[in-house]
Design a protein around this motif. Structure first.
Motif, PDB file in Angstrom:
ATOM      1  N   ASP A  96      -7.393 -19.064 -14.075  1.00  0.00           N
ATOM      2  CA  ASP A  96      -8.362 -18.423 -13.962  1.00  0.00           C
ATOM      3  C   ASP A  96      -7.929 -17.178 -13.168  1.00  0.00           C
ATOM      4  O   ASP A  96      -8.366 -15.987 -13.364  1.00  0.00           O
ATOM      5  CB  ASP A  96      -9.399 -19.205 -13.115  1.00  0.00           C
ATOM      6  CG  ASP A  96     -10.251 -20.089 -13.925  1.00  0.00           C
ATOM      7  OD1 ASP A  96      -9.934 -20.108 -15.243  1.00  0.00           O
ATOM      8  OD2 ASP A  96     -10.626 -21.216 -13.550  1.00  0.00           O
ATOM      9  N   ASP A  97      -7.179 -17.370 -12.079  1.00  0.00           N
ATOM     10  CA  ASP A  97      -6.417 -16.150 -11.095  1.00  0.00           C
ATOM     11  C   ASP A  97      -5.713 -15.351 -11.993  1.00  0.00           C
ATOM     12  O   ASP A  97      -5.961 -14.135 -11.763  1.00  0.00           O
ATOM     13  CB  ASP A  97      -5.729 -16.751 -10.019  1.00  0.00           C
ATOM     14  CG  ASP A  97      -6.568 -17.577  -8.907  1.00  0.00           C
ATOM     15  OD1 ASP A  97      -7.950 -17.446  -9.103  1.00  0.00           O
ATOM     16  OD2 ASP A  97      -5.872 -18.325  -8.328  1.00  0.00           O
ATOM     17  N   SER A 100      -8.171 -13.097 -14.146  1.00  0.00           N
ATOM     18  CA  SER A 100      -8.665 -11.879 -13.361  1.00  0.00           C
ATOM     19  C   SER A 100      -7.789 -11.002 -13.057  1.00  0.00           C
ATOM     20  O   SER A 100      -7.952  -9.631 -12.941  1.00  0.00           O
ATOM     21  CB  SER A 100      -9.308 -12.493 -12.181  1.00  0.00           C
ATOM     22  OG  SER A 100      -8.438 -13.104 -11.178  1.00  0.00           O
ATOM     23  N   SER A 103      -7.140  -8.181 -15.680  1.00  0.00           N
ATOM     24  CA  SER A 103      -8.152  -7.019 -15.829  1.00  0.00           C
ATOM     25  C   SER A 103      -7.747  -6.044 -14.827  1.00  0.00           C
ATOM     26  O   SER A 103      -7.689  -4.909 -15.217  1.00  0.00           O
ATOM     27  CB  SER A 103      -9.626  -7.701 -15.836  1.00  0.00           C
ATOM     28  OG  SER A 103      -9.746  -8.120 -14.401  1.00  0.00           O
ATOM     29  N   ASP A 104      -7.531  -6.356 -13.712  1.00  0.00           N
ATOM     30  CA  ASP A 104      -7.108  -5.449 -12.752  1.00  0.00           C
ATOM     31  C   ASP A 104      -5.667  -4.647 -12.836  1.00  0.00           C
ATOM     32  O   ASP A 104      -5.884  -3.503 -12.680  1.00  0.00           O
ATOM     33  CB  ASP A 104      -6.784  -6.323 -11.307  1.00  0.00           C
ATOM     34  CG  ASP A 104      -7.972  -6.842 -10.870  1.00  0.00           C
ATOM     35  OD1 ASP A 104      -9.274  -6.383 -11.139  1.00  0.00           O
ATOM     36  OD2 ASP A 104      -7.957  -7.857  -9.765  1.00  0.00           O
TER      37      ASP A 104
END
Length: 818
Positions: A96-97, A100, A103-104
């Protein structure tokens, strides 16, 4: 993953093994389980399982090995499963990390792209400018580096050019300084490797070339310095000889001044040195300074140039070879000195001795200069060692050559030169006592040879003597034969032509003796001994007492046959007596001692034997002549009736001869010699008269005969008195005393009281020359006039004569005494 990689090496089957072990503890330990345990441990520890495989196949049980491997895999699967169950939740969170984060990242990428576009649009021109700047700076650095390299090369080329210039001008020291500058300052900075390699090759070659050139120049100097040393030694010794001659001239003038002062002359010479002599002194002093400074006769370095030596030493110092050069210089100079010691057997030493000693003198004059000015090229100890070697060799050569020489003049010539050598080298601080000792050692041999030469010369001079008085027609002959030996009896110059009282033998012998004195003094002087007059006097006594006296004795005994020859020899001996005084004064003057000291130590006349022989010979010949006249005494009438009035015939003949003799002899014989000769002759005449009365030829005589003899004696006494103008009154009285015996006898025979002879006082005063035996014999022969034949008849009864009575008593008494 990281945890898996960093896991420790621990047997993964430890727990299983422990379980198996625990299971096995309950049953028997079988080999199969042990093998399984070991295989599991090896696999967990990443060890080689090759040995297990080979063992299985060797034992023929591969199924067992396969079984063990499957069992190990099953045990690991369960373990993996447990691990996955433990980390599954964490893995889901990580995924999950990551989603995210993706996208950053996308938003960041778009932002960076935008910023990059803006930056490139702004920095493009700047980067172009920067590139241009960097390119320009690089070009500038390259240009500066090129300029520095070019300046280094230019400086290097300039120094190389300067070095070549110095080499072409033979300025080797400056060339070496250039090479040192290139090596220390520029060689490492040279940008050109080709140039650097060239310099690294050429610099040693140039140094070797300089060393060869300097060695050649030094070798040429070593050859030239030998000739220069010989000329230098001859010049230095010549200056010493000139200085000695000036000293001799000064002493001669001083002696002349002293002599004139002694004679109380008003025009005494006070100025002993004139301007010419001052100029000579200054010239010689200039020459001496030139010698000490290494200059030649012209005042330049051409005569005595040490520049090649100093240059070679300086260059070798610059090359760092100074110690080797010092050794090389010393060995070469030592070899040169050794070669200088060689005495040629083809050339007589008398001809080569000046060159021999001058070469050595010049060598040490050069070495003294080198020692004082070279800055340590040669040490004082080395020069002293060379001098000791040279001194030993020179002494050996002198000993050998002196032992061979048989000519006194040769010894004197060499001695004079050696003494000048000693004076020359003593000025430079070299000890010369050993050389002077050699000269002193051969002093006796020299004088023996000199005496031998003088004997030959004296024999030749005496053999040429014609026993004739010397005739001098010119003043220079008088000065050469009389004044030069101080034989004159008066300060007034005679009229010419002048007939000297001596023959040519006297000046000839005087010249020989004077030459002997001068040669003896020359040999004795300048030999380190200050007071040598006693030695010169000793040898002069030998010459006069042995050589000259014996030669004169031989001449007198063999060549003198007549009265004129004997008279000439007696006259010569009288002159030689004055000459001997001159010889000793001359020796004293040459020896530098006061005349009063020489006169104080004067002994008796050294030619006394020859003088006495000459006078005895003359007296003997005169007595023989007189004996011829005395034979006429036989014609005397001993029993005369009347006494003769003018003397007997014999005395008249003797008187004529004596007067003729005196008139001739006083022109040649000195008064004292003539007095002694006449005294001998008169004494002989007196003895002949007494002998005639005493002899057997006269049997009887009377008083008249005695009166006649008394007249004869009075004539002789008158002759002695007449010589007073020639002699002094005392000398004339001494001549009369020569007739004492005959006079006293006549007085006794004519005395009225002859018995007074018995009185000692009267006899000592009036008859001391008489012999009582002769008195007895002669008295017995005396006859009284009354004793003549038939006389007794007329006198019978008369009284006896008192004189006769006294005479008889005298005769009787004297017979009793005898």
């Amino acid at each position: 993953m990281q945890s898996t990689k960093s896991r420790r090496k621990v047997a993964p089957n430890t727990a299983t093994g422990s379980k198996t072990s625990a299971t096995d503890n309950g049953s028997a330990e079988s080999a199969d389980k042990l093998d399984q345990l070991l295989l599991s441990s090896a696999i967990c520890n990443n060890e080689d399982i090759g040995p297990f495989i080979r063992k299985a196949f060797t034992s023929g049980k591969p199924e067992t090995l396969l079984h063990h491997l499957r069992h190990f895999a099953r045990s690991k699967e369960s373990e993996i499963e447990e691990v996955c169950k433990a980390h599954y939740q964490d893995f889901i969170l990580a995924v999950d990390d990551l989603k995210s984060l993706l996208s950053d990242v996308d938003s960041l990428k778009s932002s960076l792209s935008t910023s990059n576009s803006k930056l490139q649009s702004v920095a493009g021109p700047l980067l172009d400018s920067l590139d241009s700047f960097l390119e320009s700076r690089t070009v500038l650095q390259n240009v500066n580096l090129a300029l520095g390299s070019i300046s280094t090369c230019v400086r290097l080329i300039e120094i190389c050019s300067r070095s070549n210039y110095h080499l072409s001008r033979n300025n080797f020291y400056m060339a070496l300084k250039c090479l040192d500058s290139i090596e220390t300052e520029l060689l490492d900075k040279t940008p050109s490797s080709t140039l650097r390699r060239m310099l690294e090759k050429k610099i040693p070659e140039i140094r070797a070339h300089i060393e060869r050139r300097v060695s050649k120049e030094f070798g040429d100097w070593l050859v030239e310095i030998r000739v220069v040393s010989r000329n230098l030694g001859q010049l230095a010794i010549g200056q010493a000889s000139s200085a000695r001659q000036r000293e001799e001239d000064l002493r001669i003038k001083q002696r002349q001044a002293e002599e004139q002062s002694r004679l109380s002359l008003r025009d005494c010479v006070y100025a002993l040195q004139d301007e010419d002599e001052d100029e000579d002194d200054q010239h010689d002093q200039h020459d001496a300074v030139g010698l000490s400074n290494g200059l030649g006769n012209d005042g330049h370095n051409g005569g005595f140039d040490l520049t090649p030596l100093y240059r070679a030493y300086h260059i070798n110092q610059t090359l760092g070879l100074d110690d080797r050069f010092k050794q090389y210089y010393f060995e070469n100079r030592k070899l040169q000195l050794t070669s200088d010691f060689q005495v040629s057997s083809m050339t007589p030493f008398l001809e080569s001795h000046q060159t021999f000693f001058a070469q050595i003198a010049g060598f040490f004059i050069v070495e003294d200069r080198v020692l004082r000015t070279s800055g340590g090229l040669i040490s004082k100890m080395e020069v002293e060692n060379l001098w000791e070697t040279a001194m030993s060799k020179m002494c050996g050569v002198l000993e050998d050559q002196f032992s061979r020489m048989q000519t006194a003049n040769h010894l004197l010539l060499i001695k004079d030169y050696v003494s000048l050598l000693g004076v020359t080298l003593r000025r430079y601080g070299y000890p010369v006592d050993a050389l002077l000792d050699v000269l002193s050692k051969h002093r006796d041999k020299y004088h023996e040879l000199l005496l031998s030469d003088c004997r030959k010369q004296i024999a030749e001079a005496l053999a040429a003597d014609k026993f004739e008085q010397m005739l001098m027609k010119k003043e220079y002959e008088y000065s050469m034969n009389v004044l030069s030996f101080q034989l004159q009896t008066s300060d007034i110059a005679p009229a010419f032509p002048y007939v000297a009282p001596f023959s040519s033998t006297v000046p000839d012998c005087c010249r020989i003796v004077r030459s002997f004195v001068e040669d003896s003094v020359s040999f004795m002087s300048y030999g380190g001994q200050l007071d040598f007059y006693d030695m010169v006097k000793k040898y002069l006594d030998r010459l006069l007492g042995e050589a000259l006296d014996e030669a004169l004795l031989k001449l007198i005994n063999t060549a003198v046959h007549g009265v004129s020859q004997a008279m000439q020899m007696a006259a010569n001996m009288a002159v030689m007596e004055r000459a001997c005084d001159f010889f000793f004064r001359h020796a004293a003057q040459l020896s530098g001692i006061p005349l009063r000291m020489a006169e104080r130590g004067r002994r008796q006349f050294p030619l006394s034997r020859a003088r006495d022989a000459a006078e005895d010979m003359l007296s003997g010949l005169l007595k023989a002549k007189v004996d011829g006249f005395m034979t006429l005494i036989e014609n005397v009438n001993w029993m005369a009736d009347e006494p003769p009035q003018s003397g007997n015939e014999y005395v008249n003949e003797v008187m004529i001869y004596l007067e003729t003799l005196v008139s001739t002899a006083q022109q040649i014989l000195p008064a004292q010699v003539l007095k002694r000769v006449l005294q001998e002759v008169l004494s002989h005449i007196s003895e002949k008269i007494v002998g005639a009365l005493y002899g057997d030829s006269v049997k009887r005589f009377n008083v008249n005969a005695i009166i006649g003899i008394d007249v004869d004696v009075r004539l002789l006494e008158s002759f002695a008195d007449n010589q007073a103008p020639i002699f002094s009154d005392g000398d004339a009285n001494q001549l009369k005393l020569a007739l004492a015996e005959s006079r006293q006898l006549i007085n006794l025979l004519l005395s009225n009281h002859p018995d007074n002879y018995l009185n000692p006082v009267i006899r000592e005063r009036s008859y001391n020359a008489l012999d009582h035996r002769k008195v007895v014999t002669i008295s017995e022969k005396l006859r009284d006039p009354s004793d003549r034949l038939f006389g007794t008849f007329g006198s019978r009864g008369a009284k006896q004569n008192p004189k006769k009575k006294s005479l008889d008593a005298l005769i009787k008494r004297l017979r009793d005494v005898s």
